[in-house]
Design a protein around this motif. Structure first.
Motif, PDB file in Angstrom:
ATOM      1  N   GLN A 170      -4.505  66.049  -0.836  1.00  0.00           N
ATOM      2  CA  GLN A 170      -4.544  65.336  -2.116  1.00  0.00           C
ATOM      3  C   GLN A 170      -3.213  64.632  -2.386  1.00  0.00           C
ATOM      4  O   GLN A 170      -3.175  63.501  -2.862  1.00  0.00           O
ATOM      5  CB  GLN A 170      -4.855  66.326  -3.252  1.00  0.00           C
ATOM      6  N   ALA A 171      -2.110  65.296  -2.041  1.00  0.00           N
ATOM      7  CA  ALA A 171      -0.787  64.715  -2.276  1.00  0.00           C
ATOM      8  C   ALA A 171      -0.596  63.442  -1.453  1.00  0.00           C
ATOM      9  O   ALA A 171      -0.031  62.458  -1.928  1.00  0.00           O
ATOM     10  CB  ALA A 171       0.306  65.736  -1.940  1.00  0.00           C
ATOM     11  N   VAL A 172      -1.103  63.446  -0.215  1.00  0.00           N
ATOM     12  CA  VAL A 172      -0.987  62.258   0.642  1.00  0.00           C
ATOM     13  C   VAL A 172      -1.815  61.112   0.063  1.00  0.00           C
ATOM     14  O   VAL A 172      -1.351  59.966  -0.030  1.00  0.00           O
ATOM     15  CB  VAL A 172      -1.438  62.580   2.096  1.00  0.00           C
ATOM     16  N   VAL A 173      -3.054  61.432  -0.362  1.00  0.00           N
ATOM     17  CA  VAL A 173      -3.918  60.404  -0.943  1.00  0.00           C
ATOM     18  C   VAL A 173      -3.267  59.810  -2.196  1.00  0.00           C
ATOM     19  O   VAL A 173      -3.240  58.598  -2.387  1.00  0.00           O
ATOM     20  CB  VAL A 173      -5.317  60.986  -1.271  1.00  0.00           C
ATOM     21  N   ASP A 174      -2.719  60.676  -3.035  1.00  0.00           N
ATOM     22  CA  ASP A 174      -2.072  60.204  -4.269  1.00  0.00           C
ATOM     23  C   ASP A 174      -0.856  59.335  -3.956  1.00  0.00           C
ATOM     24  O   ASP A 174      -0.637  58.306  -4.599  1.00  0.00           O
ATOM     25  CB  ASP A 174      -1.637  61.400  -5.126  1.00  0.00           C
ATOM     26  N   ALA A 175      -0.066  59.758  -2.960  1.00  0.00           N
ATOM     27  CA  ALA A 175       1.131  58.985  -2.597  1.00  0.00           C
ATOM     28  C   ALA A 175       0.724  57.601  -2.098  1.00  0.00           C
ATOM     29  O   ALA A 175       1.359  56.600  -2.437  1.00  0.00           O
ATOM     30  CB  ALA A 175       1.936  59.731  -1.538  1.00  0.00           C
ATOM     31  N   HIS A 176      -0.338  57.530  -1.297  1.00  0.00           N
ATOM     32  CA  HIS A 176      -0.822  56.235  -0.814  1.00  0.00           C
ATOM     33  C   HIS A 176      -1.310  55.365  -1.955  1.00  0.00           C
ATOM     34  O   HIS A 176      -1.036  54.169  -2.001  1.00  0.00           O
ATOM     35  CB  HIS A 176      -1.941  56.437   0.217  1.00  0.00           C
ATOM     36  N   ALA A 177      -2.040  55.992  -2.887  1.00  0.00           N
ATOM     37  CA  ALA A 177      -2.556  55.233  -4.028  1.00  0.00           C
ATOM     38  C   ALA A 177      -1.398  54.663  -4.856  1.00  0.00           C
ATOM     39  O   ALA A 177      -1.426  53.505  -5.270  1.00  0.00           O
ATOM     40  CB  ALA A 177      -3.444  56.131  -4.888  1.00  0.00           C
ATOM     41  N   ARG A 178      -0.361  55.485  -5.073  1.00  0.00           N
ATOM     42  CA  ARG A 178       0.818  55.008  -5.823  1.00  0.00           C
ATOM     43  C   ARG A 178       1.512  53.882  -5.077  1.00  0.00           C
ATOM     44  O   ARG A 178       1.937  52.896  -5.666  1.00  0.00           O
ATOM     45  CB  ARG A 178       1.812  56.157  -6.034  1.00  0.00           C
ATOM     46  N   MET A 179       1.611  54.042  -3.742  1.00  0.00           N
ATOM     47  CA  MET A 179       2.293  53.017  -2.951  1.00  0.00           C
ATOM     48  C   MET A 179       1.516  51.700  -2.968  1.00  0.00           C
ATOM     49  O   MET A 179       2.100  50.626  -3.062  1.00  0.00           O
ATOM     50  CB  MET A 179       2.505  53.489  -1.512  1.00  0.00           C
ATOM     51  N   GLU A 180       0.193  51.796  -2.922  1.00  0.00           N
ATOM     52  CA  GLU A 180      -0.616  50.580  -2.949  1.00  0.00           C
ATOM     53  C   GLU A 180      -0.417  49.835  -4.272  1.00  0.00           C
ATOM     54  O   GLU A 180      -0.255  48.606  -4.293  1.00  0.00           O
ATOM     55  CB  GLU A 180      -2.103  50.903  -2.737  1.00  0.00           C
ATOM     56  N   ILE A 181      -0.389  50.578  -5.368  1.00  0.00           N
ATOM     57  CA  ILE A 181      -0.132  49.962  -6.671  1.00  0.00           C
ATOM     58  C   ILE A 181       1.239  49.303  -6.674  1.00  0.00           C
ATOM     59  O   ILE A 181       1.414  48.165  -7.122  1.00  0.00           O
ATOM     60  CB  ILE A 181      -0.248  51.021  -7.806  1.00  0.00           C
ATOM     61  N   GLY A 182       2.210  50.008  -6.134  1.00  0.00           N
ATOM     62  CA  GLY A 182       3.573  49.473  -6.038  1.00  0.00           C
ATOM     63  C   GLY A 182       3.642  48.196  -5.220  1.00  0.00           C
ATOM     64  O   GLY A 182       4.317  47.235  -5.610  1.00  0.00           O
ATOM     65  N   LEU A 183       2.919  48.156  -4.098  1.00  0.00           N
ATOM     66  CA  LEU A 183       2.913  46.956  -3.249  1.00  0.00           C
ATOM     67  C   LEU A 183       2.319  45.762  -4.007  1.00  0.00           C
ATOM     68  O   LEU A 183       2.860  44.656  -3.972  1.00  0.00           O
ATOM     69  CB  LEU A 183       2.122  47.204  -1.963  1.00  0.00           C
ATOM     70  N   ARG A 184       1.204  46.011  -4.697  1.00  0.00           N
ATOM     71  CA  ARG A 184       0.553  44.928  -5.468  1.00  0.00           C
ATOM     72  C   ARG A 184       1.489  44.393  -6.555  1.00  0.00           C
ATOM     73  O   ARG A 184       1.624  43.185  -6.739  1.00  0.00           O
ATOM     74  CB  ARG A 184      -0.723  45.440  -6.143  1.00  0.00           C
ATOM     75  N   GLU A 185       2.125  45.320  -7.269  1.00  0.00           N
ATOM     76  CA  GLU A 185       3.037  44.900  -8.348  1.00  0.00           C
ATOM     77  C   GLU A 185       4.220  44.106  -7.797  1.00  0.00           C
ATOM     78  O   GLU A 185       4.629  43.095  -8.371  1.00  0.00           O
ATOM     79  CB  GLU A 185       3.553  46.135  -9.105  1.00  0.00           C
ATOM     80  N   THR A 186       4.750  44.571  -6.672  1.00  0.00           N
ATOM     81  CA  THR A 186       5.916  43.907  -6.090  1.00  0.00           C
ATOM     82  C   THR A 186       5.553  42.507  -5.595  1.00  0.00           C
ATOM     83  O   THR A 186       6.320  41.553  -5.761  1.00  0.00           O
ATOM     84  CB  THR A 186       6.495  44.757  -4.939  1.00  0.00           C
ATOM     85  N   LEU A 187       4.355  42.384  -5.027  1.00  0.00           N
ATOM     86  CA  LEU A 187       3.869  41.081  -4.579  1.00  0.00           C
ATOM     87  C   LEU A 187       3.770  40.119  -5.756  1.00  0.00           C
ATOM     88  O   LEU A 187       4.235  38.978  -5.699  1.00  0.00           O
ATOM     89  CB  LEU A 187       2.493  41.295  -3.925  1.00  0.00           C
ATOM     90  N   GLN A 188       3.188  40.616  -6.860  1.00  0.00           N
ATOM     91  CA  GLN A 188       2.991  39.772  -8.043  1.00  0.00           C
ATOM     92  C   GLN A 188       4.301  39.369  -8.703  1.00  0.00           C
ATOM     93  O   GLN A 188       4.447  38.244  -9.175  1.00  0.00           O
ATOM     94  CB  GLN A 188       2.106  40.503  -9.060  1.00  0.00           C
ATOM     95  N   SER A 189       5.241  40.291  -8.722  1.00  0.00           N
ATOM     96  CA  SER A 189       6.498  40.010  -9.420  1.00  0.00           C
ATOM     97  C   SER A 189       7.524  39.346  -8.499  1.00  0.00           C
ATOM     98  O   SER A 189       8.651  39.075  -8.924  1.00  0.00           O
ATOM     99  CB  SER A 189       7.073  41.315  -9.992  1.00  0.00           C
ATOM    100  N   GLY A 190       7.147  39.097  -7.254  1.00  0.00           N
ATOM    101  CA  GLY A 190       8.094  38.481  -6.326  1.00  0.00           C
ATOM    102  C   GLY A 190       9.266  39.384  -5.988  1.00  0.00           C
ATOM    103  O   GLY A 190      10.393  38.926  -5.809  1.00  0.00           O
ATOM    104  N   GLY A 191       8.990  40.676  -5.888  1.00  0.00           N
ATOM    105  CA  GLY A 191      10.078  41.645  -5.718  1.00  0.00           C
ATOM    106  C   GLY A 191      10.462  41.981  -4.283  1.00  0.00           C
ATOM    107  O   GLY A 191      11.408  42.736  -4.071  1.00  0.00           O
TER     108      GLY A 191
END
Ligand code: C2E
Ligand code: CA
Ligand code: CA
Ligand code: CA
Length: 275
Positions: free
Chosen positions: A17-38
């Motif tokens: 569960q911890a691995v799945v959650d970490a991946h889910a958080r990372m995916e959200i982070g990647l999307r946000e960073t892409l959008q914000s030009g980070g």
């Protein structure tokens, strides 16, 4: 595992569960960073046998909340699994082309090329050739200064499609390097049929070649093979003068590694460009 009704898989094992959650958080982070030009693009120098600057490899960086850079080795695999690599790769490509355009404005840097890593999933997008073409045109650059680094995973995906796409891009003037060479199933028969200009000797062989006879033999074989096929050889991960001398003695033409410079933002490059 069972569905919890919100399209996320729930595990009863807390570690999974911890691995799945970490991946889910990372995916959200990647999307946000892409959008914000980070995202940031770092560049690592590539030099010829005389130590003269020939160009750079573009390497993506993800600045974490604590200011530390998250390694692409950590997030590129997830970006590939989620398909986000297509947009991330497009950002890398247009950013690198903008840098080439800037270099082409000054006589001292006009000859420099930039190598961009392309993931299999990105390369096999239906519109990849068209997107690269448009990006190069929009930047107004000489396409021969752009080099795409492919790994064998790209070629093994679909050989016929790979040949066709590479030839189309070659016809536009774009160059190709075969990355991580020696680690996969590289066979001479397909190498002969693909328009690569350069073989990149994987850094694992460079690291071990002065201690381990097997690695030394592989490096020598790659160097003589690339000569026989009319390809340039570039060694990556060159860290010591001993490694550089060994490679130079055996005819290696290009070099990349901490001995010459670490990946840095272009603003921090001053010294290289001055020479
Ligand atoms: P790679 O394409 O094989 O890139 C070379 C890696 O070796 C880079 O790691 C670079 O920083 C590191 N390196 C260079 N010189 C030395 C040296 O002398 N010693 C050692 N120990 N390491 C050296 P980095 O930047 O962490 O990138 C890791 C991998 O992530 C890359 O391996 C590449 O597969 C992937 N990657 C990076 N940027 C991109 C990108 O924009 N798109 C895609 N698809 N993949 C990328
Ligand atoms: Ca590479
Ligand atoms: Ca490599
Ligand atoms: Ca690699």
């Amino acid at each position: 595992a069972k569905e919890d009704g919100r399209n996320t898989i729930r595990f009863f094992n807390p570690e999974m569960q911890a691995v799945v959650d970490a991946h889910a958080r990372m995916e959200i982070g990647l999307r946000e960073t892409l959008q914000s030009g980070g995202f940031r693009l770092f560049y690592q120098p590539q030099v010829d046998r005389h130590g003269r600057l020939a160009g750079a490899e573009a390497l993506i960086r993800w600045p974490g909340a604590d200011g530390r850079m998250i390694s692409p080795a950590e997030f590129i695999p997830l970006a590939e699994d989620t398909g986000l690599i297509v947009q991330i790769g497009q950002w890398v490509l247009s950013t690198a082309c903008a840098q080439i355009a800037q270099w082409q404005q000054a006589p001292a840097t006009r000859h420099l090329s930039i190598a961009v890593n392309v993931s299999a999933r990105q390369f096999h997008q239906a519109d990849f050739v068209e997107v690269v073409h448009r990006t190069v045109e929009a930047a107004g650059i000489d396409p021969s200064r752009l080099k795409l680094e492919l790994t064998e995973s790209v070629i093994l995906g679909d050989l016929d499609e790979t040949v066709a796409r590479m030839n189309q891009l070659r016809a536009l003037g774009i160059q190709f390097a075969l990355d991580d060479f020696g680690t996969g199933y590289s066979s001479l028969s397909y190498l002969k049929g693909l328009p690569f200009a350069q073989l990149k000797i994987d850094q694992s062989f460079i690291r071990d070649m002065t201690q381990d006879e097997g690695s030394e033999i592989i490096v020598l074989a790659i160097l003589s093979m690339s000569r026989a096929l009319g390809l340039e050889a570039i060694a990556e991960g060159v860290e010591t003068p001993t490694q550089r001398e060994f490679l130079r003695l055996h005819g290696c033409e290009f070099y990349q590694g901490y001995l010459f410079g670490k990946p840095l933002p272009i603003e921090a490059w001053g010294d290289f460009l001055a020479t």
